[in-house]
Design a protein around this motif. Structure first.
Motif, PDB file in Angstrom:
ATOM      1  N   ASN A  46      32.785 -31.957 -25.489  1.00 40.81           N
ATOM      2  CA  ASN A  46      33.129 -31.883 -26.620  1.00 40.81           C
ATOM      3  C   ASN A  46      34.308 -30.885 -26.801  1.00 40.81           C
ATOM      4  O   ASN A  46      35.279 -31.216 -27.465  1.00 40.81           O
ATOM      5  CB  ASN A  46      32.175 -31.672 -27.643  1.00 40.81           C
ATOM      6  N   ARG A  47      34.102 -29.593 -26.316  1.00 40.26           N
ATOM      7  CA  ARG A  47      35.136 -28.404 -26.401  1.00 40.26           C
ATOM      8  C   ARG A  47      36.356 -28.832 -25.771  1.00 40.26           C
ATOM      9  O   ARG A  47      37.391 -28.768 -26.189  1.00 40.26           O
ATOM     10  CB  ARG A  47      34.502 -27.355 -26.084  1.00 40.26           C
ATOM     11  N   ILE A  48      36.294 -29.406 -24.389  1.00 34.29           N
ATOM     12  CA  ILE A  48      37.431 -29.957 -23.931  1.00 34.29           C
ATOM     13  C   ILE A  48      38.276 -31.150 -24.587  1.00 34.29           C
ATOM     14  O   ILE A  48      39.234 -31.103 -24.799  1.00 34.29           O
ATOM     15  CB  ILE A  48      37.041 -30.252 -22.459  1.00 34.29           C
ATOM     16  N   LYS A  49      37.267 -32.004 -25.154  1.00 28.54           N
ATOM     17  CA  LYS A  49      37.849 -33.171 -25.926  1.00 28.54           C
ATOM     18  C   LYS A  49      38.683 -32.574 -27.205  1.00 28.54           C
ATOM     19  O   LYS A  49      39.787 -33.053 -27.610  1.00 28.54           O
ATOM     20  CB  LYS A  49      36.637 -34.047 -26.272  1.00 28.54           C
ATOM     21  N   GLU A  50      37.933 -31.789 -27.980  1.00 32.17           N
ATOM     22  CA  GLU A  50      38.688 -31.044 -28.962  1.00 32.17           C
ATOM     23  C   GLU A  50      39.806 -30.334 -28.813  1.00 32.17           C
ATOM     24  O   GLU A  50      41.152 -30.151 -29.461  1.00 32.17           O
ATOM     25  CB  GLU A  50      37.663 -30.276 -29.802  1.00 32.17           C
TER      26      GLU A  50
END
Length: 84
Positions: A46-50
């Motif tokens: 999720n952090r990489i996606k964001e």
């Protein structure tokens, strides 16, 4: 019956953010520098996606300094997430 079918599929539908992240990641994977540095399968949480969604890739891909900044920040994020 139909409500159960619809209710059962809703959790599996990707969000707009997920769709945008996949499109942007696809654009990045077409870049030689990205494939060389991160391979074809960068960890995808999720952090990489964001992080990926937060960048304007059209602008980024046309500016060498922006690419350098993006790579620095991505490397830091991967270290934080203990993925590299």
């Amino acid at each position: 019956m139909i409500e159960d079918l619809i209710g059962g599929t809703l959790p599996f539908l990707p969000s707009k953010k997920t769709i945008a992240a996949k499109k942007k990641l696809s654009l990045l994977r077409k870049q030689e520098w990205f494939r060389t540095a991160y391979g074809m399968e960068i960890p995808y949480n999720n952090r990489i996606k964001e992080f990926i969604v937060s960048f304007d890739l059209e602008y980024l891909l046309n500016d060498t300094n922006e690419i350098r900044l993006f790579r620095q920040r991505l490397d830091e994020l991967l270290k934080e997430e203990r993925l590299s």
